[in-house]
Design a protein around this motif. Structure first.
Motif, PDB file in Angstrom:
ATOM      1  N   ALA A  48      82.447  24.945  26.874  1.00 38.33           N
ATOM      2  CA  ALA A  48      80.993  24.832  26.951  1.00 38.33           C
ATOM      3  C   ALA A  48      80.637  23.460  27.510  1.00 38.33           C
ATOM      4  CB  ALA A  48      80.385  25.019  25.566  1.00 38.33           C
ATOM      5  N   PRO A 108      78.385  36.184  22.172  1.00 38.15           N
ATOM      6  CA  PRO A 108      78.080  37.616  22.234  1.00 38.15           C
ATOM      7  C   PRO A 108      77.064  38.023  23.308  1.00 38.15           C
ATOM      8  CG  PRO A 108      77.122  36.643  20.257  1.00 38.15           C
ATOM      9  CD  PRO A 108      77.904  35.572  20.910  1.00 38.15           C
TER      10      PRO A 108
ATOM     11  N   LYS B 134      83.051  34.397  10.054  1.00 34.93           N
ATOM     12  CA  LYS B 134      81.913  34.765  10.892  1.00 34.93           C
ATOM     13  C   LYS B 134      80.643  34.471  10.126  1.00 34.93           C
ATOM     14  CE  LYS B 134      80.996  38.241  14.278  1.00 34.93           C
ATOM     15  NZ  LYS B 134      80.731  37.234  15.286  1.00 34.93           N
ATOM     16  N   VAL B 168      69.233  31.668  21.615  1.00 37.32           N
ATOM     17  CA  VAL B 168      70.461  31.565  22.430  1.00 37.32           C
ATOM     18  C   VAL B 168      71.662  31.051  21.642  1.00 37.32           C
ATOM     19  CG1 VAL B 168      69.245  31.288  24.623  1.00 37.32           C
ATOM     20  CG2 VAL B 168      69.834  29.245  23.268  1.00 37.32           C
ATOM     21  N   PRO B 170      74.869  31.348  19.803  1.00 39.44           N
ATOM     22  CA  PRO B 170      75.828  32.438  19.653  1.00 39.44           C
ATOM     23  C   PRO B 170      76.296  32.633  18.215  1.00 39.44           C
ATOM     24  CG  PRO B 170      76.874  30.533  20.685  1.00 39.44           C
ATOM     25  CD  PRO B 170      75.403  30.224  20.590  1.00 39.44           C
ATOM     26  N   GLN B 171      76.070  31.648  17.360  1.00 44.96           N
ATOM     27  CA  GLN B 171      76.513  31.755  15.972  1.00 44.96           C
ATOM     28  C   GLN B 171      75.346  32.009  15.012  1.00 44.96           C
ATOM     29  OE1 GLN B 171      79.779  31.708  14.847  1.00 44.96           O
ATOM     30  NE2 GLN B 171      80.308  31.829  17.019  1.00 44.96           N
ATOM     31  N   LEU B 189      79.154  25.832  16.904  1.00 44.89           N
ATOM     32  CA  LEU B 189      80.261  25.840  17.879  1.00 44.89           C
ATOM     33  C   LEU B 189      80.250  24.606  18.775  1.00 44.89           C
ATOM     34  CD1 LEU B 189      80.475  29.307  19.684  1.00 44.89           C
ATOM     35  CD2 LEU B 189      82.330  28.175  18.469  1.00 44.89           C
ATOM     36  N   HIS B 190      79.169  23.874  18.780  1.00 45.09           N
ATOM     37  CA  HIS B 190      78.957  22.747  19.708  1.00 45.09           C
ATOM     38  C   HIS B 190      78.902  23.225  21.157  1.00 45.09           C
ATOM     39  CE1 HIS B 190      80.685  19.529  16.673  1.00 45.09           C
ATOM     40  NE2 HIS B 190      79.661  20.210  16.195  1.00 45.09           N
ATOM     41  N   CYS B 191      78.308  24.388  21.395  1.00 45.72           N
ATOM     42  CA  CYS B 191      78.253  24.891  22.774  1.00 45.72           C
ATOM     43  C   CYS B 191      77.141  24.238  23.573  1.00 45.72           C
ATOM     44  CB  CYS B 191      78.110  26.413  22.811  1.00 45.72           C
ATOM     45  SG  CYS B 191      76.462  27.035  22.359  1.00 45.72           S
TER      46      CYS B 191
END
Lengths: 206, 206
Positions: A48, A108, B134, B168, B170-171, B189-191
């Protein structure tokens, strides 16, 4: 095995590797990164753009990694790579997601995937290190046109054939049939005992 | 889990880790190194003094490592450490060989053992990263008196509560019950998607 075989092995047999980059203070940082594809042009992975890892890749355009297989030390195989990386961008993301469908569980939605970008390790050197063999087995390789460097311990013409080195070699990998003795590079641990014990300084590290 | 619990986990549940040092050109080098012991003062490992790894450790006295457990990405747990190292020398070698008897197969004689020296990671920070959960789970810790730094993405008072970031993520780890929104750090996630999408620049990376 060819260099391509080693790269394929990393992707297909190990997949999740530990990679290292370097921060602004020249200190290492490690993380778990999957190698998602390989071809004759190198290895491919994604990250990312929001991560510190991305910034460190962009700054030095270099990555080191070790991919390890095996539950315990004595049955482990490790393949290490060091090489130059370049950013390829988003284009290859859908292809990598198709080859690695589990990525959908982490990112996802289509929109969340747009945080990602692909990098290629396009030129580098590697080493296969197999501790499950006795003596151990070590093989070097290069890809993408990187120059092959012979690293390790070597016995020079100064060798007097006294046997001191062979007596302390934990892998019994010094051939003493002729003088100068010869270290079997593919079985050498790089422990340096031979260099320490040689009474005439005939062992050098390159 | 305390910091000591994480160090113990590395030694007892994973053991073989991938470590990174930095060469003279400030580029990373990785290798597989076993963490052989842990206590309230850090982690212990050994290496041969003849290795380039030894020289790199002595030069910067710093090491990064990631210890990984799990066969595939989605069931993997990784514990990463970055910290200061110091050489303790030969004294602790017999104790480490007793705790790790397989080492005798690599260095079978008393004399070959004398190539080895012990290092301690005595101060550092670490992160537990569990992709099997998760949403994913991430926990930071420090040991040896290292300062705790909060790294990641944070939403500031500039937040207008528009929902762009949460849409947006993802987690799904942005709590929108109150303004400013709050990122659940242990699941992030640190995205960086949230920072990219925020229309008012209210997300910052620290």
């Amino acid at each position: 095995m060819t260099a391509k075989d080693y790269l394929d092995y990393i992707v297909n047999e190990i997949h999740r590797t530990i990679v290292a980059t370097v921060d602004d203070e020249c200190l290492p940082v490690t993380a778990a990164i999957d190698m998602m594809d390989s071809d004759e042009n190198g290895l491919y992975f994604l990250t990312a753009k929001g991560k510190g890892f991305y910034d460190r890749l962009k700054k030095r355009e270099f990555l080191a990694l070790t991919a390890m297989k095996g539950e315990d030390t004595m049955s482990s195989v490790a393949v290490s790579i060091r090489g130059k990386v370049r950013e390829l961008g988003y284009d290859k993301i859908p292809e990598l997601f198709e080859k690695n469908p589990y990525m959908r569980k982490i990112y996802p939605t289509e929109e969340s995937m747009h945080a990602l970008t692909v990098f290629q390790i396009y030129e580098g050197s590697g080493e296969w290190f197999d501790l499950s063999k006795k003596p151990i087995e070590r093989v070097s390789f290069t890809f993408g046109g990187a120059e092959k460097k012979a690293e390790g311990y070597f016995i020079t013409d100064a060798c007097i054939g006294c046997g001191s080195c062979a007596a302390v070699c934990p892998q019994n990998c010094i051939m003493t049939d002729s003088i100068p003795y010869v270290i079997e590079q593919e079985h050498c641990l790089h422990c340096g005992n031979c260099m320490t014990k040689c009474p005439v300084g005939a062992v050098e590290r390159r």
